[in-house]
Design an enzyme around this catalytic site. Structure first.
Site, PDB file in Angstrom:
ATOM      1  N   CYS A 155       3.898  15.931 -21.581  1.00  0.00           N
ATOM      2  CA  CYS A 155       2.895  15.649 -20.551  1.00  0.00           C
ATOM      3  C   CYS A 155       3.187  16.563 -19.364  1.00  0.00           C
ATOM      4  CB  CYS A 155       2.931  14.193 -20.113  1.00  0.00           C
ATOM      5  SG  CYS A 155       1.808  13.861 -18.716  1.00  0.00           S
TER       6      CYS A 155
ATOM      7  N   MET B 226      -5.335  17.736 -18.126  1.00  0.00           N
ATOM      8  CA  MET B 226      -3.959  17.509 -18.524  1.00  0.00           C
ATOM      9  C   MET B 226      -3.117  18.715 -18.108  1.00  0.00           C
ATOM     10  SD  MET B 226      -6.481  16.770 -20.847  1.00  0.00           S
ATOM     11  CE  MET B 226      -6.309  17.617 -22.417  1.00  0.00           C
TER      12      MET B 226
END
Length: 392
Positions: free
Chosen positions: A104, A314
């Site tokens: 992430c 993201m």
């Protein structure tokens, strides 16, 4: 009637970039969850509140979106070249799955601050005032990340005036460098081409750039799938047929990238690859109501995460965007006007983001040395998270 008491696990709830997650020190986990396996997954699923057929995660810490159904496990690194080992788990909302296949990028910005505040970085490496360089080993993909964390009076500085589209309030800037960002050990372009013809049953044959950088990502042209690149979440996330088409593109792109053997296997690998669509600059209203003008950006990008259009971008997909933009001839590069470039500013549903990357050819193969972007991070809550005894 017998009942199970709850157990307490030390945890910190943090925002990193445009994501939120529950952070743990490895040593604080119940003993059975300190090693990979079903016990660890069961704990994290229960912490977040999954699987939830209502898709709300009411009985857990998750926020029922891909950006908020996240967990992080950190430990002091044994490597002399790194300060902290960082493991990321993307928790499915409606299925009993924790996906460990990728990183992430947004929460990467919170790893450095957490590591400093929780004693995972040697004091000798920390200035009293200034910027601490935290060397992070991203264990999911085996890559190095460098986070530069501001320090004031010996403590992590969280307040500041850095504004990040997709985050309401300003905070301190945390520049993050993703070193050698090609994901995994294979080629950055797994097919050896910067543009492929991707055949997707029920959708058609689409030009696509398939890249392993930051996170495996499939880029297609917005116009080729009936979009303009100016769409916000409501234009796609309420359209079941559209989401099914994107999932088909993702599944068949994953096969083409060698990530899975058959498209059916994509259901058990929800976190990777990502699928995104690109378009040349255009005016559009961001989700905040602010008008983004075409002259503010080099291109438009919309990306899906865990089956839904992301509210911003993201972090790992931003890395993929930056690297693909640096390689002449990719769909991302062409949408930005083509040519050689080391940075782009792209428009996403919440606003804009500037990212940079260095890419070069070595023996006929493209490779990237690093990708750079700025994020911010903040502790939202710290203490203990509770789960029913017997979860692990």
């Amino acid at each position: 009637m017998t009942h199970r008491p709850q157990i307490r696990v030390p945890a910190t709830y943090m925002r990193g970039g445009t994501s939120k997650g529950v952070f743990f020190r490895l040593e604080d986990l119940p003993e059975a969850a300190r090693a990979p396996g079903p016990a660890r997954d069961a704990l994290l699923l229960r912490v977040i509140g999954s699987p939830d057929p209502y898709q709300k995660q009411i009985d857990g810490m998750g926020g029922a979106t891909s950006s908020t159904s996240k967990t992080v496990i950190l430990s002091k690194s044994d490597s002399p070249d790194h300060d902290v080992d960082y493991l990321f788990g993307q928790v499915a909302i409606d299925a009993p799955v924790v996906d460990w296949s990728g990183n992430c990028g947004n929460l990467s910005a919170a790893v450095g601050p957490f590591a400093i505040s929780n004693g995972l970085v040697d004091d000798a490496r920390l200035p009293r005032n200034g910027v601490a360089e935290v060397r992070i080993w991203q264990a999911n993909i085996g890559k190095t990340i460098i986070a530069r964390v501001p320090i004031t009076d010996g403590a992590v500085q969280e307040a500041g005036d850095f504004e990040l589209d997709g985050v309401t309030f300003p905070a301190a800037e945390v520049p993050v460098e993703f070193m050698d960002p090609a994901d995994g050990e294979g080629a950055m372009f797994p097919t050896g081409r910067v543009v492929d013809e991707l055949e997707v049953p029920g959708v058609g044959t689409l030009p696509a750039t398939l890249i392993n950088a930051g996170i495996p990502t499939i880029f297609v042209n917005a116009a080729d799938i009936g979009y303009t690149g100016t769409e916000l979440q409501e234009a796609i996330n309420g359209d079941a047929a559209a989401l099914a088409r994107f999932e088909a593109i993702r599944a068949h792109g994953a096969v083409r990238m060698g990530l899975i053997g058959h498209a059916d296997e994509a259901t058990s690998r929800q976190h990777t690859p990502k699928v995104a669509f690109v378009a040349p600059p255009a005016d559009y209203p961001a989700s905040s109501g602010r008008t983004i003008e075409a002259g503010e950006v080099d291109l438009l990008v919309r990306a899906l995460s865990m089956g839904k259009l992301h509210h911003a971008m993201m972090g790992t997909a931003a890395v993929a965007i930056s690297v693909a933009a640096a390689v002449p001839g990719t769909l991302v590069n062409l949408a930005a006007g083509g040519g050689e470039r080391t940075a782009v500013r792209f428009g996403h549903p919440s606003g804009t983001l500037r990212v940079g990357a260095e890419a070069r050819q070595v023996d006929g193969q493209w490779t990237a040395t690093k990708a750079i972007m700025s994020r911010s991070a903040r502790v939202l809550m710290e203490g203990w998270v509770r789960v029913p005894d017997g979860t692990v």
